[in-house]
Write a protein that holds these residues in place. Structure first.
Motif, PDB file in Angstrom:
ATOM      1  N   ASP A 174       0.906  -1.680   0.076  1.00  0.00           N
ATOM      2  CA  ASP A 174      -0.149   0.229   0.246  1.00  0.00           C
ATOM      3  C   ASP A 174       0.986   1.410   0.044  1.00  0.00           C
ATOM      4  O   ASP A 174       2.208   1.070   0.431  1.00  0.00           O
ATOM      5  N   LEU A 175       0.264   2.091   0.117  1.00  0.00           N
ATOM      6  CA  LEU A 175       1.395   3.766  -0.330  1.00  0.00           C
ATOM      7  C   LEU A 175       2.130   3.817   0.698  1.00  0.00           C
ATOM      8  O   LEU A 175       2.379   4.441   0.586  1.00  0.00           O
ATOM      9  N   ASP A 176       1.201   3.977   1.700  1.00  0.00           N
ATOM     10  CA  ASP A 176       1.920   3.961   3.170  1.00  0.00           C
ATOM     11  C   ASP A 176       2.891   3.177   2.896  1.00  0.00           C
ATOM     12  O   ASP A 176       4.108   3.777   3.890  1.00  0.00           O
ATOM     13  N   THR A 177       2.994   2.173   3.242  1.00  0.00           N
ATOM     14  CA  THR A 177       4.452   1.528   2.729  1.00  0.00           C
ATOM     15  C   THR A 177       5.119   1.601   1.812  1.00  0.00           C
ATOM     16  O   THR A 177       6.607   1.588   2.837  1.00  0.00           O
ATOM     17  N   ALA A 179       5.982   4.422   1.067  1.00  0.00           N
ATOM     18  CA  ALA A 179       5.952   5.873   1.091  1.00  0.00           C
ATOM     19  C   ALA A 179       7.450   6.113   2.276  1.00  0.00           C
ATOM     20  O   ALA A 179       8.263   6.454   2.555  1.00  0.00           O
ATOM     21  N   ARG A 180       6.818   4.672   3.247  1.00  0.00           N
ATOM     22  CA  ARG A 180       8.393   4.811   4.389  1.00  0.00           C
ATOM     23  C   ARG A 180       9.522   4.177   4.138  1.00  0.00           C
ATOM     24  O   ARG A 180      10.110   4.157   4.512  1.00  0.00           O
ATOM     25  N   GLU A 181       8.819   3.318   2.843  1.00  0.00           N
ATOM     26  CA  GLU A 181      10.185   2.076   2.340  1.00  0.00           C
ATOM     27  C   GLU A 181      11.195   4.005   1.337  1.00  0.00           C
ATOM     28  O   GLU A 181      12.636   3.655   1.815  1.00  0.00           O
ATOM     29  N   VAL A 182      10.325   4.737   0.755  1.00  0.00           N
ATOM     30  CA  VAL A 182      11.232   5.990   0.341  1.00  0.00           C
ATOM     31  C   VAL A 182      11.889   6.791   1.164  1.00  0.00           C
ATOM     32  O   VAL A 182      12.986   6.952   0.997  1.00  0.00           O
ATOM     33  N   ILE A 183      11.492   6.743   2.265  1.00  0.00           N
ATOM     34  CA  ILE A 183      11.895   7.856   3.605  1.00  0.00           C
ATOM     35  C   ILE A 183      13.116   7.368   3.803  1.00  0.00           C
ATOM     36  O   ILE A 183      14.052   8.271   4.049  1.00  0.00           O
ATOM     37  N   ALA A 206       1.789   9.672  -6.614  1.00  0.00           N
ATOM     38  CA  ALA A 206       1.344   9.385  -5.817  1.00  0.00           C
ATOM     39  C   ALA A 206       2.277   9.174  -4.630  1.00  0.00           C
ATOM     40  O   ALA A 206       2.063   9.349  -3.469  1.00  0.00           O
ATOM     41  N   VAL A 207       3.189   8.450  -5.147  1.00  0.00           N
ATOM     42  CA  VAL A 207       4.268   7.777  -3.614  1.00  0.00           C
ATOM     43  C   VAL A 207       4.790   9.362  -3.042  1.00  0.00           C
ATOM     44  O   VAL A 207       4.990   9.002  -2.345  1.00  0.00           O
ATOM     45  N   GLN A 208       5.310  10.336  -4.492  1.00  0.00           N
ATOM     46  CA  GLN A 208       5.721  11.351  -3.796  1.00  0.00           C
ATOM     47  C   GLN A 208       5.199  12.300  -3.015  1.00  0.00           C
ATOM     48  O   GLN A 208       5.585  12.358  -2.006  1.00  0.00           O
TER      49      GLN A 208
END
Ligand SMILES: [Zn+2]
Length: 265
Positions: A174-177, A179-183, A206-208
């Motif tokens: 999911d998007l939050d997961t 996004a956390r990986e990107v961070i 959307a991820v950004q």
């Protein structure tokens, strides 16, 4: 002439589905013949995903392996996925033995005829049509096309069953997961990050946006205006009078004029 049809191999890298349709076949060659590429070697490269690439078919005289079902997208053409690309998103890719024997041409032409029986009269393109590459070397696409038109296509080769459930695509996170990986730095930095995210089937924008939300990023504020300094300048006469002052102060006019009135008591 038929060919032996191998379905026991599955590529590690591909993108599920065909949201943009299928409107061409792309011809590749395994590599320069001087590098001695082999059928099994190419299949193995796709099965392991060692190069983060794949193709729908690997073909040579008498033998065709299907590694990505035509209803999914192979990572073959170097023109990205999920962007309506002519290669990866909309084409079916065939990796061909670069030695180009008559038997190679015959089998690949039969595969093309079989695909056309299912998907319509798909035109052929060389890989280099889609991105900068020498692939497919000296392959003669006009000869493949002519030969394919002498053959009657049979659907079985094209109707590859969808991937077996035992070997499913990795579940989309999911998007939050993501996004956390990107961070956490797991997806590297842009522009490579966006390309990798798209290649994995995510909407990079959307991820950004989610990453920015999580990090509390705000749109860059307009540079703050020093109303007091402008008011003093107005009082000095730097901004003239009446309409000229209104024009030159623009959207700040009302605030500055209020401050001027306050300053002048
Ligand atoms: Zn290629």
């Amino acid at each position: 002439m038929g060919y032996q049809y191998l379905t026991q191999y599955d590529a590690a890298c591909y993108t599920p589905g065909r949201p943009y349709g299928i409107d061409s076949i792309t011809i590749h060659w395994w590599d320069d013949p001087a590098k001695h590429p082999t059928f099994d070697g190419v299949v193995n490269t796709f099965v392991t995903g060692a190069r983060q690439t794949s193709a729908h078919y690997v073909a040579e005289a008498g033998k065709v392996a299907c590694l990505v079902a035509p209803g999914d997208r192979a990572w073959a053409c170097g023109d990205d996925v999920n962007v309506n690309s002519g290669g990866n998103d909309r084409s079916i890719s065939i990796e061909c033995n670069p030695r180009q024997s008559d038997g190679d041409y015959d089998t690949i032409a039969q595969l093309i005829a079989d695909l056309r029986a299912t998907y319509g009269d798909l035109p052929l393109y060389p890989h280099r049509h889609w991105s900068s590459t020498g692939c497919p070397g000296t392959y003669d696409l006009a000869r493949l096309d002519r030969l394919a038109r002498t053959k009657s296509g049979k659907k079985p080769a094209a109707s590859t069953p969808a991937r077996p459930a035992a070997n499913p695509a990795p579940a989309r996170k999911d998007l939050d997961t993501v996004a956390r990986e990107v961070i956490a730095g797991q997806w590297g930095n842009n522009p490579e990050r966006a390309a990798k995210l798209r290649a994995a089937g995510y909407d990079a924008d959307a991820v950004q946006a989610r990453v920015n939300q999580m990090l509390g990023a705000r749109p860059t504020p307009a540079p703050s205006v020093d109303i007091d300094a402008l008011a003093r300048a107005v009082i000095r006469g730097d901004y003239g009078n009446g309409d000229e002052r209104r024009r030159r102060l623009g959207s700040n006019y009302d605030a500055v004029q209020r401050r001027v009135n306050q300053m002048l008591g």
